[in-house]
Design a protein around this motif. Structure first.
Motif, PDB file in Angstrom:
ATOM      1  N   THR A 129       0.953  -0.748   0.221  1.00  0.00           N
ATOM      2  CA  THR A 129       0.381  -0.329  -0.131  1.00  0.00           C
ATOM      3  C   THR A 129       0.798   1.259   0.279  1.00  0.00           C
ATOM      4  O   THR A 129       1.516   1.776   1.168  1.00  0.00           O
ATOM      5  CB  THR A 129      -1.156  -0.090   1.185  1.00  0.00           C
ATOM      6  N   ASN A 130       0.432   2.191  -0.800  1.00  0.00           N
ATOM      7  CA  ASN A 130       1.982   3.457  -1.211  1.00  0.00           C
ATOM      8  C   ASN A 130       1.370   4.129  -0.875  1.00  0.00           C
ATOM      9  O   ASN A 130       0.401   4.802  -1.791  1.00  0.00           O
ATOM     10  CB  ASN A 130       2.631   2.935  -2.566  1.00  0.00           C
ATOM     11  N   LYS A 131       1.947   4.680   0.351  1.00  0.00           N
ATOM     12  CA  LYS A 131       1.231   6.262   0.167  1.00  0.00           C
ATOM     13  C   LYS A 131       2.261   7.441  -0.007  1.00  0.00           C
ATOM     14  O   LYS A 131       3.539   7.068   0.059  1.00  0.00           O
ATOM     15  CB  LYS A 131       0.753   6.155   1.917  1.00  0.00           C
ATOM     16  N   GLU A 132       2.189   8.686   0.602  1.00  0.00           N
ATOM     17  CA  GLU A 132       3.252   9.613  -0.354  1.00  0.00           C
ATOM     18  C   GLU A 132       3.966   9.768   1.066  1.00  0.00           C
ATOM     19  O   GLU A 132       5.109   9.877   0.299  1.00  0.00           O
ATOM     20  CB  GLU A 132       2.477  10.850   0.190  1.00  0.00           C
ATOM     21  N   ASP A 136       3.003   0.331   3.936  1.00  0.00           N
ATOM     22  CA  ASP A 136       2.392  -0.840   4.393  1.00  0.00           C
ATOM     23  C   ASP A 136       2.547  -1.481   3.638  1.00  0.00           C
ATOM     24  O   ASP A 136       1.981  -1.496   2.547  1.00  0.00           O
ATOM     25  CB  ASP A 136       0.959  -0.679   4.689  1.00  0.00           C
ATOM     26  N   SER A 146       5.140  -1.539   8.519  1.00  0.00           N
ATOM     27  CA  SER A 146       5.169  -0.398   7.639  1.00  0.00           C
ATOM     28  C   SER A 146       6.409   0.220   7.100  1.00  0.00           C
ATOM     29  O   SER A 146       6.691   0.428   8.990  1.00  0.00           O
ATOM     30  CB  SER A 146       4.751   0.728   8.652  1.00  0.00           C
ATOM     31  N   GLY A 277       5.336   7.445  -5.316  1.00  0.00           N
ATOM     32  CA  GLY A 277       5.219   7.106  -4.503  1.00  0.00           C
ATOM     33  C   GLY A 277       5.998   6.983  -3.195  1.00  0.00           C
ATOM     34  O   GLY A 277       7.587   7.429  -3.345  1.00  0.00           O
TER      35      GLY A 277
END
Length: 376
Positions: A129-132, A136, A146, A277
């Protein structure tokens, strides 16, 4: 940025882990293999690779356990030397260092343990799960984690690349490489390459007692599977073209099919940027090359060193990635494209087809290798 996950514990992954630990980053490596059992025969380290290893604190150990040598002699099948290739020594680093791939892995792994890298073996990522400002992940054993950054260093068939960027497939170039290790002859004082009509043979020292041979051949446009029981006779058949004793004397020493390291040659260009990301791809997953310039592993090690230098500035992922790409894209692209061109010309020769007028392998090799001596 405080916590980084590296997927892949090969040369690039371990180099990145060392470089990041040296600047105080908490690093964890997950490696799909249950334990390290590296074969791969030998590897050529040119001066720029040694310079990058020096930034990781392992160049001297690689030189100690390997075999420094001068420029490579380029010869006809009968042994007439018509040229040489390689760069001049770079400071205290020689033109080349030959080393067993297993030994290089051991040198890097020992350094990882010294600086405190955490390893988790028999494991990879199944979901990202790619976030800025982080990622995760769900691992293949069902556990989760994480991280501030995920580095994909899992090779030309990178699972991380597929999860983040989709399908990008390596390109088979029509050539294959065979490798086999031997006791080192007393008269092998440097590297040698012999150029035949149907193949190319290289002899590279790895230690004071050992060497490896590589043979580049064209096995067919359809990249045929070669059964194990055909490995030995096929490899020996290529060597019959070379009456020079240094090559011909090796034929009877090739006896174990399981010790033949055979690999079709592939390249890959991941379109820029190599990040999305908080995920970055390095090494073969971004810029796989063929061994015609002996620089694939060197580029991965350089990626690691440059990335750590930029992360040390701690000014946000986007700024870090932008500078990383500015420093790495053209250099890696140069090596991949020059290697592809050399491979194209070799394939034409092996197929008995005319070369284009501009074909000048020596000039391409010389220009590219000298460019690699420039700062990274």
């Amino acid at each position: 940025m405080k916590k980084v996950l590296i997927v892949g514990g090969g040369i690039g992954g371990q180099s990145a882990a060392i470089a990041l630990k040296q600047i105080g980053i908490d690093v964890e490596i997950v490696e799909i293999l249950p334990q390290y059992d590296v074969y791969g025969v030998g590897i050529i380290q040119q001066a720029n690779a040694l310079r990058a290893l020096d930034a990781l604190g392992v160049a001297d150990e690689a030189l100690k356990r390997g075999c420094p040598y001068a420029k490579v002699k380029m010869c006809t099948p009968t042994g007439y030397q018509f040229n040489e290739t390689g760069t001049p020594p770079m400071g205290r680093f020689p033109s080349h260092n030959g080393i067993s791939r297993r030994i290089l892995h051991e040198v890097l792994h020992e350094r990882c343990e010294t600086v405190g890298v955490q390893f988790r073996m028999g494991l990879t990522v199944d979901q990202i799960t790619n976030k800025e400002n982080g990622v995760d992940v769900v691992f293949s054993d069902g556990t989760t984690g994480s991280y501030d950054l995920l580095i994909g260093a899992d090779g030309v068939n990178s699972k991380v690349r597929k999860l983040i960027f989709g399908d990008y497939f390596p390109k088979y170039v029509g050539l294959s490489v065979w490798r086999y290790a031997f006791d080192r002859p007393k008269d092998l004082e440097t590297g040698y390459m012999y150029f035949g009509k149907h193949s190319k043979v290289g002899l590279i020292p790895m230690t004071k007692e050992t060497m490896y041979m590589f043979v580049v051949s064209a096995e067919g446009a359809d990249n045929p599977f070669i059964p194990e029981d055909e490995m030995i006779p096929k490899l020996k058949s290529y060597l019959e073209e070379y009456p020079v004793p240094m090559v011909h004397d090796l034929i009877d020493q090739i006896t174990e099919p399981k010790l033949v390291n055979y690999r079709p040659l592939e390249t890959l260009h991941l379109p820029e940027p190599w990040h999305k990301g908080s995920v970055l791809i390095i090494g073969d997953g971004a810029h796989a090359t063929i061994p015609h310039l002996g620089s694939g592993a060197a580029l991965a090690i350089e990626d690691a060193v440059v990335l750590a230098e930029e992360i040390a500035k701690q000014d946000g992922n986007e700024a870090i990635f932008t500078r990383f790409m500015n420093r790495r894209l053209e250099r890696c692209k140069m090596v991949v494209e020059a290697s592809e061109k050399l491979g194209e010309w070799e394939l034409l020769e092996y197929e008995g087809k005319p070369l284009p007028e501009e074909a000048n392998a020596g000039a391409v090799m010389g220009k590219t290798l000298m460019a690699l001596t420039q700062p990274i």
